[in-house]
Write an enzyme that holds these catalytic residues in place. Structure first.
Site, mmCIF file in Angstrom:
data_model
loop_
_atom_site.group_PDB
_atom_site.id
_atom_site.type_symbol
_atom_site.label_atom_id
_atom_site.label_comp_id
_atom_site.label_asym_id
_atom_site.label_seq_id
_atom_site.Cartn_x
_atom_site.Cartn_y
_atom_site.Cartn_z
ATOM 1 N N ASN A 1 16.312 48.989 -38.869
ATOM 2 C CA ASN A 1 15.503 48.079 -38.054
ATOM 3 C C ASN A 1 16.338 47.023 -37.325
ATOM 4 O OD1 ASN A 1 13.107 49.377 -39.003
ATOM 5 N ND2 ASN A 1 13.284 48.172 -40.895
ATOM 6 N N ARG A 2 17.608 47.329 -37.096
ATOM 7 C CA ARG A 2 18.537 46.423 -36.415
ATOM 8 C C ARG A 2 18.765 45.120 -37.177
ATOM 9 N NH1 ARG A 2 20.779 50.077 -32.944
ATOM 10 N NH2 ARG A 2 19.100 51.320 -32.054
ATOM 11 N N LEU A 3 18.396 45.092 -38.454
ATOM 12 C CA LEU A 3 18.621 43.905 -39.275
ATOM 13 C C LEU A 3 19.957 44.074 -40.003
ATOM 14 C CD1 LEU A 3 15.021 43.281 -40.641
ATOM 15 C CD2 LEU A 3 16.198 42.144 -38.740
#
Length: 254
Positions: free
Chosen positions: A232-234
């Site tokens: 999630n691009r985290l």
């Protein structure tokens, strides 16, 4: 890029060259190449085949200092079969403030810094003579990892540079003499003719002196960031920052 397929010089090794060697035309690809179809979703995607699905990077996992942490990641990149695991993007700034970047090879590293070699007439050397601050980026896409290193760069002395120069393949030593890097030449034939003359002057098994216009540089790191791709691009970003004689570790938002 300094493309010797020779292992690292003195100090902490920078990692082995890829099978086939960068001196050979083309190199092995990993998972479809850098950022290619084999790396699903790119740098922040779910990862290459065989890579952990979402390994994470936590403060408790870090080594006490950034050099030890980097050495571990470099060894893992080499073990994973990445092409040129010691290749890095060196970014400098011109006298007019324009950034420039190019790939070079890390040849050794340790607590005193990260070492590479180049022609001292090159664009990168000209930039560094006016502004010694630079950045290194190791883009290990298939592992969804990056390491970003910042610091001031200083030239190595002739005595420090010579052992590595003489460890290079004979052809690479001649190549250093043949090319005044970044200068304009009329054609490829000019370069080939220079090299042919040098082969006659210094045939195989003769000692090639190190050119006065060639040598090493050391970036003394004061900031080192370790970036691990997450879902999630985290992504996890943990940064070592030099504070006096100690290192402070900070987590950055992705």
């Amino acid at each position: 890029m300094d493309t010797d397929s020779h292992p690292s010089g003195a100090g902490q090794p920078a990692g082995p060259a890829a099978p086939g060697g960068p001196d050979a035309p083309g190199g092995p690809s990993v998972a479809g190449g850098l950022g290619g179809p084999g790396v699903a979703g790119g740098l922040g995607g779910p990862g290459a085949p065989g890579a952990p699905s979402d390994p994470g990077l936590h403060e408790a996992m870090l080594a006490p200092d950034p050099v030890a942490q980097f050495s571990g990641w470099l060894a893992e990149a080499a073990a994973a079969g990445l092409p040129e695991p010691n290749a890095m993007v060196l970014s400098t700034v011109t006298g007019s403030g324009r950034p420039r970047a190019r790939s070079v090879l890390l040849k050794s590293h340790g607590h005193d810094g990260f070492v590479f070699y180049t022609n001292r007439t090159s664009a990168k050397a000209q930039d560094l003579s006016g502004n010694p601050w630079a950045s290194l980026l190791f883009p290990w896409y298939a592992l969804r990892r990056q390491v970003i290193i910042q610091g001031a760069v200083s030239p190595l002395s002739e005595d420090e540079s010579e052992p590595y120069f003489h460890s290079r393949p004979h052809g690479s030593q001649l190549g250093a003499w043949a090319s005044r890097q970044s200068s304009v030449i009329g054609s490829r034939a000019v370069l080939d003719e220079r090299y042919a003359r040098l082969e006659q002057r210094w045939p195989e098994d003769t000692v090639v002196p190190m050119p006065s216009f060639w040598g090493g540089y050391r970036l003394r790191h004061d900031v080192v960031e370790f970036w691990q791709g997450r879902a999630n691009r985290l992504h996890d970003r943990l940064r070592y920052r030099r504070q006096g004689t100690h290192w402070v570790v900070e987590r950055l938002a992705p």
